[in-house]
Design an enzyme around this catalytic site. Structure first.
Site, PDB file in Angstrom:
ATOM      1  CD  GLU A  41      38.338  74.837 -35.140  1.00 51.44           C
ATOM      2  OE1 GLU A  41      37.613  74.391 -36.053  1.00 51.44           O
ATOM      3  OE2 GLU A  41      37.954  74.979 -33.965  1.00 51.44           O
ATOM      4  N   GLY A  46      32.656  83.860 -35.141  1.00 47.87           N
ATOM      5  CA  GLY A  46      32.053  84.970 -34.408  1.00 47.87           C
ATOM      6  C   GLY A  46      32.546  86.332 -34.808  1.00 47.87           C
ATOM      7  CG  ASP A  73      39.306  84.413 -34.531  1.00 49.79           C
ATOM      8  OD1 ASP A  73      38.679  83.526 -35.143  1.00 49.79           O
ATOM      9  OD2 ASP A  73      39.092  85.628 -34.704  1.00 49.79           O
ATOM     10  CG  ASP A 114      36.736  76.794 -40.360  1.00 48.77           C
ATOM     11  OD1 ASP A 114      36.507  77.230 -41.510  1.00 48.77           O
ATOM     12  OD2 ASP A 114      35.853  76.683 -39.495  1.00 48.77           O
ATOM     13  CG  HIS A 117      37.880  80.195 -45.432  1.00 51.99           C
ATOM     14  ND1 HIS A 117      38.344  79.018 -44.899  1.00 51.99           N
ATOM     15  CD2 HIS A 117      36.790  80.530 -44.700  1.00 51.99           C
ATOM     16  CE1 HIS A 117      37.566  78.656 -43.889  1.00 51.99           C
ATOM     17  NE2 HIS A 117      36.621  79.557 -43.744  1.00 51.99           N
ATOM     18  CG  ASP A 143      35.015  76.494 -45.750  1.00 52.38           C
ATOM     19  OD1 ASP A 143      34.119  75.704 -46.125  1.00 52.38           O
ATOM     20  OD2 ASP A 143      35.047  76.987 -44.615  1.00 52.38           O
TER      21      ASP A 143
END
Length: 261
Positions: A41, A46, A73, A114, A117, A143
């Site tokens: 992912e 957050g 992330d 995800d 975007h 998205d």
């Protein structure tokens, strides 16, 4: 077994746009629930808070009870998560970071973008990661409404803007049908050979990777065969001239399209 939505509700997940996606994930991925799969992912959530995010990872780790889960992330994360989950920090378009994750994980069965975007990120991430997806694997881009948002590199005015993610993935439809191009100059690329399904749903694109073995029942080497023997040489010459005319026409259109943006 609980559905993805039921698991999300049980864990207190409240991101409403996610529930729109859950029914599609359930329909496509339920057969993998008890398999030992590799799952990636992009985007943990957050924002910059190291203690926030990871809600979807908790959902996926319960849904895929035997999966190895990986996530990346942009910001550092210090979260208490299932031991099957490994978190990495870095940009989703940093090839070195993604290659390092892949060295640890091996090829993926499922990839979900995800992340930022941003249109250019969605496109570049796909280019880097799709080759790292297993055959029969699924790649999801969430998205994709940002293809119409100016702030994310989208364009809600000129809808044929080639720089948007949606328009990039529309080209995959053409590539998937490469054997049906009546164009002797058309050549298959990696995507032509490895995409067998692409679905456009509201705000979600789904790409299935598999060897594309489809063959044309009409064309031979991307050309329509000449029927009959009458004036065969002349008709061959005329066909070559016709194809050359359309080739030049296509190049002019590509040139004009470039200057529309």
């Amino acid at each position: 077994m609980k559905s993805l939505e039921e698991i999300a509700l049980k864990l207190g997940h409240r991101k409403q746009e996610s529930f729109h996606f859950f029914k599609h994930y359930d329909a496509i991925l339920s057969h993998l629930r008890n398999e030992k799969i590799n799952f990636l992912e992009i985007g943990i959530g957050g924002s910059k808070d190291p203690k926030e995010g990871g809600h979807s990872l908790k959902i996926w780790s319960e849904y895929f009870s035997k999966a190895s889960l990986y996530a990346i992330d942009l910001y550092y994360k210090d979260l208490e998560l299932n031991s099957r989950i490994k978190i990495f920090q870095g940009s989703q378009i940093d090839k070195k970071v993604l290659d390092n994750i892949h060295k640890i994980s091996g090829d993926f069965d499922i990839i979900i973008d995800d992340g930022s975007h941003i249109n250019s990120h969605q496109i570049e991430t796909f280019k880097i990661l799709f080759p790292k997806l297993k055959s029969n694997g699924y790649y999801f881009i969430e998205d994709v409404q940002t293809s119409y948002y100016l702030s994310d590199g989208g364009d809600g005015f000129y809808l044929n803007n080639k720089k948007t993610a949606i328009n990039f993935f529309k080209t995959m439809i053409d590539r998937m049908h490469q054997v049906e191009h009546e164009n002797p100059y058309s050549k298959p690329d990696y995507y032509s050979k490895n995409i067998t399904e692409i679905n456009f749903l509201p705000n979600l694109i789904i790409v299935k990777k598999n060897e594309n073995k489809s063959k044309s029942h009409i064309l031979i080497n991307n050309q329509k065969p000449i029927k009959g023997q009458s004036l065969l040489t002349l008709r061959k010459i005329l066909k070559i001239l016709k194809y050359n005319f359309h080739y030049i026409r296509s190049k002019i259109y590509y040139f004009l399209d470039y200057f529309k943006i």
